[in-house]
Design a protein around this motif. Structure first.
Motif, PDB file in Angstrom:
ATOM      1  N   THR A 159      43.244  49.235  40.516  1.00 17.77           N
ATOM      2  CA  THR A 159      41.885  48.674  40.604  1.00 17.77           C
ATOM      3  C   THR A 159      41.670  47.991  41.954  1.00 17.77           C
ATOM      4  OG1 THR A 159      41.972  48.286  38.239  1.00 17.77           O
ATOM      5  CG2 THR A 159      40.233  47.169  39.450  1.00 17.77           C
ATOM      6  N   LEU A 163      38.709  48.865  44.434  1.00 17.42           N
ATOM      7  CA  LEU A 163      37.667  47.925  44.859  1.00 17.42           C
ATOM      8  C   LEU A 163      37.694  47.670  46.355  1.00 17.42           C
ATOM      9  CD1 LEU A 163      37.744  45.275  42.010  1.00 17.42           C
ATOM     10  CD2 LEU A 163      35.894  46.834  42.539  1.00 17.42           C
ATOM     11  N   ILE A 165      37.561  45.522  48.288  1.00 19.89           N
ATOM     12  CA  ILE A 165      37.042  44.238  48.801  1.00 19.89           C
ATOM     13  C   ILE A 165      37.950  43.074  48.434  1.00 19.89           C
ATOM     14  CG2 ILE A 165      34.609  44.827  48.912  1.00 19.89           C
ATOM     15  CD1 ILE A 165      34.315  43.708  46.099  1.00 19.89           C
ATOM     16  N   ILE A 166      38.773  43.264  47.374  1.00 16.27           N
ATOM     17  CA  ILE A 166      39.593  42.128  46.947  1.00 16.27           C
ATOM     18  C   ILE A 166      41.017  42.344  47.446  1.00 16.27           C
ATOM     19  CG2 ILE A 166      40.170  40.646  44.991  1.00 16.27           C
ATOM     20  CD1 ILE A 166      37.916  42.043  43.505  1.00 16.27           C
ATOM     21  N   PHE A 171      38.734  36.492  51.461  1.00 16.62           N
ATOM     22  CA  PHE A 171      37.871  35.347  51.136  1.00 16.62           C
ATOM     23  C   PHE A 171      37.460  35.382  49.662  1.00 16.62           C
ATOM     24  CE2 PHE A 171      33.437  33.582  51.164  1.00 16.62           C
ATOM     25  CZ  PHE A 171      33.828  32.251  51.276  1.00 16.62           C
ATOM     26  N   LEU A 172      37.143  36.607  49.176  1.00 19.14           N
ATOM     27  CA  LEU A 172      36.664  36.724  47.802  1.00 19.14           C
ATOM     28  C   LEU A 172      37.768  36.409  46.801  1.00 19.14           C
ATOM     29  CD1 LEU A 172      33.989  37.459  46.462  1.00 19.14           C
ATOM     30  CD2 LEU A 172      34.851  39.765  46.181  1.00 19.14           C
ATOM     31  N   PHE A 175      38.065  33.116  45.063  1.00 17.68           N
ATOM     32  CA  PHE A 175      37.251  32.807  43.882  1.00 17.68           C
ATOM     33  C   PHE A 175      37.543  33.729  42.705  1.00 17.68           C
ATOM     34  CE2 PHE A 175      34.931  31.911  47.744  1.00 17.68           C
ATOM     35  CZ  PHE A 175      34.697  30.567  47.593  1.00 17.68           C
ATOM     36  N   PHE A 176      38.162  34.850  42.999  1.00 18.66           N
ATOM     37  CA  PHE A 176      38.339  35.840  41.939  1.00 18.66           C
ATOM     38  C   PHE A 176      39.649  36.570  42.175  1.00 18.66           C
ATOM     39  CE2 PHE A 176      37.998  40.270  40.641  1.00 18.66           C
ATOM     40  CZ  PHE A 176      37.683  40.126  39.312  1.00 18.66           C
ATOM     41  N   LEU A 178      42.370  39.505  40.440  1.00 17.01           N
ATOM     42  CA  LEU A 178      42.663  40.469  39.380  1.00 17.01           C
ATOM     43  C   LEU A 178      43.930  40.060  38.639  1.00 17.01           C
ATOM     44  CD1 LEU A 178      41.900  43.784  41.284  1.00 17.01           C
ATOM     45  CD2 LEU A 178      40.670  42.916  39.313  1.00 17.01           C
TER      46      LEU A 178
ATOM     47  N   THR B 158      40.542  52.472  35.344  1.00 17.67           N
ATOM     48  CA  THR B 158      40.063  51.594  36.422  1.00 17.67           C
ATOM     49  C   THR B 158      38.623  51.179  36.162  1.00 17.67           C
ATOM     50  OG1 THR B 158      41.511  52.728  37.960  1.00 17.67           O
ATOM     51  CG2 THR B 158      39.747  51.416  38.930  1.00 17.67           C
ATOM     52  N   ALA B 172      32.146  35.357  41.112  1.00 17.24           N
ATOM     53  CA  ALA B 172      32.908  35.155  42.351  1.00 17.24           C
ATOM     54  C   ALA B 172      32.042  35.418  43.572  1.00 17.24           C
ATOM     55  CB  ALA B 172      34.125  36.075  42.366  1.00 17.24           C
TER      56      ALA B 172
END
Lengths: 203, 482
Positions: A159, A163, A165-166, A171-172, A175-176, A178, B158, B172
C-alpha cells in the motif's frame, strides 16, 4: 479429558464495567471465570469479533492477525497473570479454504471451507489459563484487549508503494502512518474477589 | 481613552491579514478536498465494484485453468507415449502455452499418482499438474504461473486497505494543511512584528527627538542607521536641529552686536561733544597768555600740545566707535572677488603678500567697499601678527556653492581658547585699538550671507576662511552653458 462440573455459572454482562468496554467496543456475550486445580481459568464467548469490514477483507483473501489477550490486575496495578491467544487467518480465495494458524508453543492449523467454523474457533474460548493460585484476597480486575488486524506487513508495504505520498519520514507521515504502532487499550471487564469464585471439579 | 499604539496595530493588521487569508484558503481547501473526496468516493465505488468483478473473473479463470489441467492430465496419462515436444504441443493445443514442463523419474515424485493426475496450487502463485506418463517410469510436472491472477488479488487487497485508511488519511491531509497554515501564520506574525518594530522604532526615536527639542536640547541627534525613507526623515530632522542651532547662534550674535552698537553710539555721542570745547579752551589758554615768563610760556605750550594730541586720539577713538555704530546697510552688486583682492593688495606694495587665486570665478553679490574694509582689516591684522618680515598668503577657490577666501599669516596663530570670542567686539590681543576690527569683519561677512572662521594654517600662523555664497543664477549659468 477433564469433565467440568460447573458449581456456579457467572454470567457477566457488560454492565459490570460498562464505560471502558464501550470505549473499545469489545463485545462479548458471557464470561465464565472459575478455579480448577489451583488455576484460574476462563471460558468466554466473544460476539462479533469480526466487523463487517474485517470480514469483507478476509473474504477478499487478506491475511488477518487475531490477538485476544486477558490479564488480571490488582487494585495496586500489579499483574497477577496474563494469557494471549495469537492466531493468523489466511484465506486462499482460489481454493476457497480458510487456514487458522495458532501461534503458540504448540502451533496447529485448522483448515476449513466455511468461515463460520473460523468464527466459532475464534469466538468460543474455553479453559484459558489465566494464573496460578493462590491470590491475595483483594479485588482483582479482569482486563481484555482484542486486536483483529487484516493488514499484514507485506500488505502495508504494498500500500505504501501504491500511495507513494506516504514515504518514510515524509511530512504527511507525521500525521498519518500505515504502521499501527499503538496496541489497543486494555479494557476492564470484571472485578471480583478470588474467594467468591466458583470451583470446578476435575473429572 | 488611549488608542492602541501604532506598532501593535501594524502587527495585528499583518497577523489578521495572514490569518484571514489562511482561513479563506483553508475553507477553500476544505471545500475542494470534500469535492475531490466526493468524486473520489464515487470513483471508489466504481473501482470497488470493478475490482470485485475482476476478482470474480480471476477466480473463474483459475477454476477454468484448473479444469483444463485436469482434463489434459487425463489425456496425457493415457497412451500413446509422447516425447517432450509432443507434450508441449498437446498443452499448446489445449490453450495452455505458458507452462513449464519437467519430466523426471517416477520415484522422485512424492505425490500419490495412483488415482490419476493431481492438480494443486503450489508456492502460492503456481498451479501444478503431476501425472504418471504411460511408460510408468516417468512423471510429468507442469507448472502454470498465476502471476496475473495474484496481481488482481493484490490490487483488491491494496484497494481495501486504502479504503479502510481513507478517513484517517483525509484527517491527516487536513491536519497537514492546518500545520502548514499555522507555520505560515507564525511566519507572518514574526514578519509582522519585525515590520511593526521596524516602522515604529524610528518613529519613537523621532518622537523622543521632538521632545528633546521641546526641552531646548538642541544638541540631541537621532542615530540614522538606515538608508530608506525613514532614514531620510531622520536625516531631515537632524538637519533641522542643526539649522535651529545655527539660527540661534546667529540671532544671539545679532543681538549682541546690536547691543554693542548701541553702547558705541552713546559713547561716541557723549565723548565727541565735549572734545571740541576742551581743545578750543586749551588753545585759548595758550594764545591768551601775555606774560613774560618764558618758562611758564613753554609749560603752557607743552600742556596745550599734550591735551590737543590726546583730544585727537579721543576723536579718532570716537570715530571708530561711530563707524562701528553706524555700519551702513549693504549695497550689493555682482562683483569679482579676485579683482577686489587685487585692489586691496595694491595698497601694501612693501608687504610680502602672495596670491593664489582661482580663475574664472563666478560673480558674487558683494558690497565692494565693505569687502575692501574686510580685506584691509584682515591683512593689517595679519601683518601686525607676523611682524617685520611676515608673510601673508591669500587664496580663493570654489567649493560647491560657496566661494572661499583664505588669508593666512605667518604669526603665532590664534589660541584655541580665544577662537570662540575673537569675533566679538572689544576682544583684542593687540595693544592698540578697541578690538572692533574682527567684529566689523564678522558683521560684514554675515550680512553677505556668509560666515568666517579661524584655524591654524598647515604651515603655522592663523588662517581666516571667508565663506561667501555664490548666487543661484551664477551656479545655473555654467550648467546652462553645458
Amino acid at each position: 479429558m477433564a469433565r467440568f462440573f460447573i458449581i456456579h455459572t457467572l454470567t457477566v454482562c457488560l454492565f459490570a464495567n460498562v464505560q471502558p468496554a464501550l470505549a473499545q467496543h469489545i463485545p462479548q456475550d458471557s464470561l465464565y471465570i472459575f478455579v480448577q486445580s489451583d488455576t484460574l481459568r476462563l471460558d468466554a464467548t466473544i460476539d462479533s469479533l469480526f466487523s463487517k469490514r474485517t470480514i469483507d477483507a478476509i473474504e477478499s483473501g487478506m491475511t488477518t492477525s487475531i490477538a485476544v489477550q486477558f490479564r488480571l490486575r490488582t487494585g495496586r496495578g500489579d499483574n497477577l497473570g496474563q494469557s494471549s491467544l495469537l492466531r493468523r487467518l489466511e484465506h486462499d480465495i482460489w481454493e476457497g479454504q480458510y487456514r487458522l494458524i495458532r501461534q503458540s508453543a504448540r502451533p496447529d492449523t485448522q483448515i476449513t471451507s466455511h468461515f463460520e467454523d473460523i468464527r466459532h474457533a475464534c469466538s468460543e474460548l474455553r479453559g484459558i489459563a489465566l494464573a496460578q493460585l493462590p491470590f491475595p484476597d483483594e479485588p482483582i480486575t479482569l482486563q481484555m484487549r482484542i486486536d483483529v488486524n487484516p493488514i499484514s506487513p507485506e500488505q502495508r508495504e504494498r500500500t505504501r508503494q501504491w500511495l507513494k505520498i506516504i514515504e518514510k519520514g515524509s511530512f504527511l507521515e507525521f500525521f498519518f502512518s500505515l504502521d499501527r504502532s499503538a496496541s489497543p487499550e486494555w479494557v476492564d471487564l470484571f472485578r471480583f474477589r478470588p474467594s467468591a469464585l466458583p470451583h470446578l471439579l476435575d473429572e | 481613552m488611549r488608542s492602541i499604539p501604532l506598532r501593535w496595530r501594524i502587527i495585528a493588521s499583518l497577523i489578521g491579514l495572514a490569518l484571514g487569508t489562511t482561513l479563506i484558503l483553508a475553507l477553500l481547501a476544505r471545500h475542494f478536498l470534500a469535492l475531490s473526496l466526493q468524486t473520489q468516493t464515487n470513483v471508489n465505488l466504481e473501482m470497488g465494484s470493478a475490482l470485485t468483478s475482476a476478482l470474480s473473473l480471476a477466480k473463474e479463470n483459475y477454476d477454468a485453468k484448473k479444469r483444463q489441467l485436469q482434463d489434459i492430465g487425463q489425456l496425457l496419462s493415457a497412451p500413446p507415449h509422447r516425447d517432450l515436444n509432443a507434450l508441449h504441443a498437446a498443452f499448446a493445443d489445449a490453450g495452455l502455452d505458458d507452462l513449464t514442463l519437467r519430466v523426471s523419474p517416477l520415484e522422485q515424485i512424492d505425490i500419490d499418482l495412483s488415482q490419476g493426475p493431481v492438480v494443486s496450487k503450489v508456492e502460492n502463485d503456481q498451479l501444478q499438474l503431476v501425472i504418471a506418463l504411460p511408460d510408468s517410469q516417468r512423471a510429468l510436472t507442469a507448472l502454470l504461473s498465476l502471476e496475473a491472477l495474484i496481481d488482481v488479488e493484490n490490487a483488491v487487497h491494496t484497494y481495501k486497505h486504502i479504503e479502510m485508511a481513507e478517513g484517517d488519511l483525509r484527517t491527516a491531509f487536513l491536519l497537514a494543511f492546518l500545520v502548514a497554515a499555522a507555520g505560515v501564520v507564525l511566519l507572518a506574525s514574526v514578519i509582522g512584528v519585525r515590520i511593526g518594530f521596524g516602522i515604529t522604532r524610528p518613529l519613537n526615536a523621532l518622537l523622543k527627538g521632538t521632545r528633546e527639542m521641546g526641552r531646548d536640547n538642541l544638541q540631541y541627534r537621532i542615530p540614522k542607521g538606515r538608508d530608506d525613507e525613514i532614514g531620510l526623515l531622520i536625516e531631515s530632522f537632524n538637519q533641522m536641529a542643526q539649522d535651529l542651532v545655527e539660527n540661534r547662534r546667529k540671532r544671539l550674535e545679532a543681538e549682541q552686536i546690536a547691543a554693542w552698537r548701541e553702547i558705541a553710539r552713546r559713547l561716541a555721542h557723549e565723548i565727541k561733544n565735549p572734545l571740541t570745547p576742551i581743545q578750543l579752551a586749551v588753545q585759548q589758554m595758550r594764545d591768551k597768555y601775555s606774560g613774560n615768563d618764558p618758562a611758564y610760556q613753554q609749560f603752557v605750550t607743552n600742556c596745550t600740545e599734550i591735551v590737543t594730541e590726546e583730544v585727537e586720539n579721543l576723536r579718532s577713538l570716537v570715530q571708530e566707535f561711530a563707524n562701528f555704530a553706524r555700519m551702513p546697510s549693504l549695497s550689493l552688486s555682482p562683483s569679482d572677488l579676485n579683482e577686489c583682492v587685487h585692489n586691496v593688495v595694491r595698497l601694501y606694495p612693501n608687504a610680502h603678500i602672495h596670491l593664489d587665486l582661482e580663475e574664472n570665478q563666478p560673480a558674487l553679490e558683494l558690497d565692494i567697499e565693505q569687502m575692501r574694509r574686510v580685506l584691509i582689516n584682515l591683512i593689517e591684522n595679519g601683518l601686525d601678527a607676523s611682524g617685520k618680515n611676515g608673510q601673508i598668503e591669500i587664496h580663493t577657490h570654489i567649493s560647491n556653492d560657496t566661494a572661499i577666501l583664505s588669508i593666512i599669516d605667518s604669526g603665532p596663530g590664534v589660541p584655541l581658547k580665544d577662537r570662540a570670542r575673537i569675533f566679538q567686539p572689544y576682544v583684542s590681543k593687540k595693544e592698540s585699538g578697541m578690538g572692533l576690527g574682527l567684529a566689523v569683519v564678522h558683521n560684514i561677512i554675515e550680512d553677505h550671507g556668509g560666515h568666517i572662521s579661524v584655524k591654524d594654517a598647515p604651515a603655522g600662523g592663523a588662517q581666516f576662511d571667508l565663506h561667501l555664497p555664490i548666487p543661484d543664477r551664477a551656479i545655473a549659468q555654467p550648467e546652462e552653458q553645458r
